[in-house]
Design a protein around this motif. Structure first.
Motif, mmCIF file in Angstrom:
data_model
loop_
_atom_site.group_PDB
_atom_site.id
_atom_site.type_symbol
_atom_site.label_atom_id
_atom_site.label_comp_id
_atom_site.label_asym_id
_atom_site.label_seq_id
_atom_site.Cartn_x
_atom_site.Cartn_y
_atom_site.Cartn_z
ATOM 1 N N ALA A 36 -43.409 -10.923 34.364
ATOM 2 C CA ALA A 36 -45.391 -10.218 34.032
ATOM 3 C C ALA A 36 -46.301 -11.608 34.689
ATOM 4 O O ALA A 36 -47.117 -11.612 34.516
ATOM 5 N N SER A 37 -45.202 -12.389 34.095
ATOM 6 C CA SER A 37 -46.211 -13.575 34.433
ATOM 7 C C SER A 37 -46.598 -14.640 35.397
ATOM 8 O O SER A 37 -47.346 -14.063 35.947
ATOM 9 N N ALA A 38 -45.430 -14.056 36.113
ATOM 10 C CA ALA A 38 -45.821 -14.213 38.008
ATOM 11 C C ALA A 38 -46.430 -12.732 38.030
ATOM 12 O O ALA A 38 -47.881 -13.274 39.522
ATOM 13 N N LEU A 39 -46.471 -12.058 37.565
ATOM 14 C CA LEU A 39 -48.074 -10.500 37.754
ATOM 15 C C LEU A 39 -48.840 -11.285 37.755
ATOM 16 O O LEU A 39 -50.482 -11.354 38.373
ATOM 17 N N ARG A 93 -55.840 -15.021 42.899
ATOM 18 C CA ARG A 93 -56.601 -14.421 43.727
ATOM 19 C C ARG A 93 -57.629 -13.665 42.929
ATOM 20 O O ARG A 93 -58.573 -13.824 44.252
ATOM 21 N N HIS A 94 -57.558 -12.848 42.125
ATOM 22 C CA HIS A 94 -59.503 -12.222 41.471
ATOM 23 C C HIS A 94 -60.230 -12.935 40.897
ATOM 24 O O HIS A 94 -61.318 -12.729 41.396
ATOM 25 N N LEU A 95 -59.997 -13.707 39.744
ATOM 26 C CA LEU A 95 -60.884 -14.591 38.487
ATOM 27 C C LEU A 95 -60.877 -15.279 38.638
ATOM 28 O O LEU A 95 -62.130 -16.049 38.795
#
Length: 138
Positions: free
Chosen positions: A121-124, A131-133
């Motif tokens: 979960a931490s990796a996600l 990458r997105h924020l």
């Protein structure tokens, strides 16, 4: 990295972890092995040093055979900070990803299952943020 090399690496890691447990009665969690180097119990240091040398030597050997480089785009201060944070995380999580993910799940440890779910979960979240924020392409 090809699917074959990833599969081969996974099989070799699994076999090594199984062999260490069967023949030495020890779990192949790297942070625990490193931490155990401080022990003064007879017979403990030798196998730990051999394991770590084999771990590093295997990586160097594969790089030589494949012609790949281990160069990192990160600066030395960033790499040192990352190492300290990983060390802190392994103490906080009572083990590292190799100990929980490879060995703990293989022994059906509920504690390791929870740890692996937290790691993933931490990796996600980290990938999403970088990458997105934050606009990066990490």
């Amino acid at each position: 990295m090809s699917l074959f090399s990833a599969w081969t690496g996974g099989v070799l890691i699994g076999l090594a972890a199984t062999a260490l447990l069967l023949f030495n009665g020890r779990i192949a969690g790297v942070s625990g092995i490193v931490n155990g180097l401080a022990t003064r119990i007879a017979g403990e240091r030798g196998w730990r040093i051999a394991f770590l040398l084999g771990l590093a030597g295997g990586g160097v050997g594969v790089m030589k055979l494949t012609g790949q480089s281990a160069a990192s785009p990160a600066s030395m201060p960033v790499l040192l900070l990352a190492g300290v944070l990983v060390g802190f995380g392994t103490r906080l999580g009572n083990g590292c990803t190799s100990g929980h993910g490879v060995c703990g799940l293989g022994r059906a440890s509920l504690r390791s299952l929870v740890a692996v779910l937290v790691f993933m979960a931490s990796a996600l979240v980290t990938v999403y943020v970088t990458r997105h924020l934050s606009g990066g392409a990490a």
